[in-house]
Design a protein around this motif. Structure first.
Motif, PDB file in Angstrom:
ATOM      1  N   UNK A 395       0.817  -1.313  -0.310  1.00 44.20           N
ATOM      2  CA  UNK A 395      -0.014   0.108   0.053  1.00 44.20           C
ATOM      3  C   UNK A 395       0.898   1.226   0.061  1.00 44.20           C
ATOM      4  N   UNK A 396       0.347   2.256   0.788  1.00 46.05           N
ATOM      5  CA  UNK A 396       1.322   3.417   1.048  1.00 46.05           C
ATOM      6  C   UNK A 396       1.855   3.429   2.262  1.00 46.05           C
ATOM      7  N   UNK A 397       2.176   2.188   3.035  1.00 44.71           N
ATOM      8  CA  UNK A 397       2.635   2.054   4.354  1.00 44.71           C
ATOM      9  C   UNK A 397       4.022   1.725   4.300  1.00 44.71           C
ATOM     10  N   UNK A 398       4.603   1.022   3.239  1.00 47.84           N
ATOM     11  CA  UNK A 398       5.919   0.362   3.428  1.00 47.84           C
ATOM     12  C   UNK A 398       6.455   0.144   2.200  1.00 47.84           C
ATOM     13  N   UNK A 399       7.662   0.019   2.121  1.00 46.43           N
ATOM     14  CA  UNK A 399       8.426  -0.312   0.665  1.00 46.43           C
ATOM     15  C   UNK A 399       9.506  -1.087   0.997  1.00 46.43           C
TER      16      UNK A 399
END
Length: 478
Positions: A395-399
Motif C-alpha cells: 500500500x502506501x505504508x511500506x516499501x
C-alpha cells in the motif's frame, strides 16, 4: 519430525517503552519458532524481546514426556502425555505461558498426535517406562496402533500411496490408530490439558500422516478454539495434498520453501518468480503458515538456511516478512555439526556472541515491526528489472527493495510513499528499533512525487515504513 517429501520443481520493531501489556494479535501476525529453547528461557525472551519486538506468537518445542537423550528428535517421540520434558516441568511450562501472555505473546504448542516413540524400550525423562507398542503411562498397547502389513515392517515406502502414508509407520515410529475413539479421547485429553495451562495454539506435527477426518474429530473435542497450524510436508502435486487439510486450520507451506530456495539460489529462476505466491494453486494466503526454513529443512538440504552464502538467508527472511502471502514463522535455532545435535547449553537460550544460538528472531526485529505496520495492505508497485532484483510496496505504508545479485543496483523507485526521510529497518535487530536520528542505519529520502533514488549494495535489502519516519533532523518512532 524428520519427514520425507517431494522437492519443488523449478517454477512448479516497534520502539520499546517498558513492559508490554496484553494486546490483540496483529492483523498480520508473525510467529517465532523458539526451537529447543527451555521453558524458562522462552519466558524470559517473551518479556525482554518477543513482546517488545511485536511478535504475536511463540511456537515452543513439544511438552509431553519423551525418551532420554540429547538429540533434538528425542522430544518428537512420545512416551506419555505428562507435561515434562528436557525443557522443563509442568510448573515451568505454565509459568512460561503466563509470562508470555503478560508480554502480549500467545503460545503455540508443538504437538504429536500421529505417533509415539520408536521400537525400543527404556525409561523416559519423567520416569515412565515404555517399550514398542506399550506405553503404560497413557495407557496404549498394541491394539491402539496401525500395523499396515505392507511387507516392509510396517514402514512407509511408497509416498505416492496416500493410504500407506497415513496408515504405515514414519521412520519406525509407532503409528497411532487415530480413527479409534479411545485414541482420539486420549489425544483430546492431552490437548485439553494444554488448554488448562493457557495454550493458544497447536502445531500438529506429521499431520500429513493422519486422515483429515481424524484430526477434525480430535480437535472437535477440545474445550476451546485454538490457532491450528498443520505440518503437511507435501507439495500440491503429491498424493497427500496440503489443501486437503485447509478446512481444519492453517497449513504449513512446503511448496513455499522450495520456491524460495530455487528463487534465491538459481539465477535462471530468480526472486522475481515470488510475486504471485497466492496464485500457484497452493493453500490460500489466509490458511498458509509459511517459513523460509524450519528445523527439519534446515537439516535436509531442502531450504535456504543460516549456512547459505552471500547474505541469502537474511534477504529471504526480509522478503518472507514483507510479502503479503501467508502467516510467516521465523525459525530461531542454533549452529550444529551433526543433524542430530541438540541445543547448546542444555537448552538455555542465550543471544550473546559465541553462544551457539543463532537468535534469528532478534535479527528480524525491524521486519516484524514492518509487518505489523503494513498489516493487510496490498502488495503493489512490483518491479523486477532482472531475475535477482525486486522492489515492491505494501500500500502506501511500506516499501522493500531486495538486491540478490553480486553487483550494486542504482535506480529510482516509484514507492507511492508519503514525502519524507525514512529509516531503513531491514537490518535492525533491537526492540528499540532505531534511535531518534537514524544512527547506524541508512536514511532513505522519498520526494514529493513518491520517488526514491538510491544505490542498493550487492546482496542487500532496504525496507522502510511510515512508523519510522524522520521529522527535521530527528527520527522518532511512532
Amino acid at each position: 519430525m524428520k519427514l520425507q517429501y517431494t522437492l519443488v520443481p523449478a517454477l512448479a520493531g516497534r520502539a520499546f517503552a517498558g513492559p508490554v501489556q496484553s494486546r490483540a494479535v496483529s492483523a498480520a501476525p508473525v510467529i517465532a519458532q523458539m526451537f529447543q529453547w527451555s521453558w524458562d528461557s522462552v519466558a524470559q525472551e517473551c518479556t525482554t524481546f518477543l513482546g517488545p519486538a511485536g511478535y504475536s506468537y511463540v511456537q515452543v518445542s513439544p511438552a509431553q514426556e519423551h525418551p532420554q537423550g540429547d538429540e533434538w528428535s528425542a522430544e518428537y517421540q512420545v512416551v506419555s502425555y505428562n507435561i515434562t520434558s528436557k525443557h522443563g516441568n509442568r510448573a515451568q511450562y505454565a509459568n512460561m505461558i503466563s509470562t508470555c501472555h503478560k508480554a502480549g505473546v500467545k503460545v503455540i504448542a508443538d504437538t504429536l498426535f500421529n505417533h509415539m516413540s520408536g521400537p525400543y524400550s527404556g525409561t523416559a525423562v519423567g520416569g515412565s517406562k515404555f517399550a514398542a507398542y506399550s506405553y503404560p503411562a497413557v495407557p496404549f498397547s498394541n491394539s491402539n496402533f496401525h500395523h499396515c502389513n505392507n511387507g516392509h515392517n510396517d514402514q512407509i515406502v511408497n509416498y505416492s500411496n496416500a493410504t500407506e502414508v497415513r496408515f504405515c509407520e514414519l521412520d519406525t515410529l509407532s503409528d497411532l490408530a487415530t480413527e479409534s475413539d479411545y485414541v482420539r479421547g486420549k489425544l483430546a485429553a492431552y490437548g485439553n490439558d494444554l488448554i488448562s495451562l493457557g495454550i493458544d495454539g497447536l502445531r500438529l506435527d506429521a499431520a500429513k500422516h493422519m486422515p483429515p477426518a481424524d484430526i477434525s474429530n480430535i480437535l472437535s473435542r477440545l474445550k476451546k478454539s485454538l490457532y491450528i497450524t498443520q505440518e503437511v510436508a507435501s507439495i500440491q502435486s503429491d498424493a497427500v495434498k496440503p489443501t486437503d487439510y485447509a478446512g481444519i486450520g492453517s497449513v504449513q507451506g512446503f511448496d513455499y520453501i522450495g520456491w524460495f530456495k530455487d528463487a534465491f539460489t538459481d539465477d535462471s529462476k530468480g526472486i522475481w518468480i515470488l510475486q504471485n505466491l497466492d496464485k500457484q494453486g497452493w493453500v490460500s494466503s489466509a490458511k498458509a503458515n509459511v517459513f523460509v526454513t524450519n528445523h527439519d529443512t534446515e537439516r535436509n538440504g531442502a531450504a535456504v538456511t543460516y549456512r547459505s552464502p552471500s547474505n541469502i538467508y537474511r534477504n529471504a527472511l526480509v522478503l518472507s516478512l514483507a510479502h503479503s502471502y501467508g502467516t510467516p514463522t521465523v525459525l530461531s535455532s542454533y549452529t550444529f555439526s551433526q543433524n542430530t545435535d541438540g541445543a547448546p547449553n542444555g537448552g538455555k537460550g542465550d543471544c550473546t556472541n559465541n553462544s551457539g544460538w543463532l537468535c534469528q528472531h532478534r535479527q528480524m526485529a525491524g521486519m516484524v515491526g514492518f509487518r505489523n505496520r503494513v498489516g493487510t495492505a496490498a502488495l503493489t508497485k512490483w518491479v523486477a528489472p532482472s531475475s535477482q532484483r525486486i522492489a515492491f510496496a505494501r500500500g502506501a505504508l511500506g516499501f522493500v527493495i531486495i538486491n540478490n545479485s553480486d553487483t550494486q543496483w542504482n535506480s529510482t523507485f516509484a514507492t507511492g510513499m508519503p514525502k519524507g526521510t525514512y529509516c531503513d529497518i531491514s537490518q535492525v535487530s533491537s526492540t528499540s528499533g532505531v534511535d531518534s536520528a537514524c544512527t547506524g542505519v541508512m536514511q532513505l529520502v522519498v520526494d514529493g512525487s513518491g520517488n526514491l533514488k538510491v544505490t542498493v549494495p550487492p546482496r542487500f535489502s532496504f525496507a522502510f515504513h511510515t512508523g519510522v519516519k524522520c521529522t527535521s533532523s530527528r527520527c522518532p518512532t511512532s
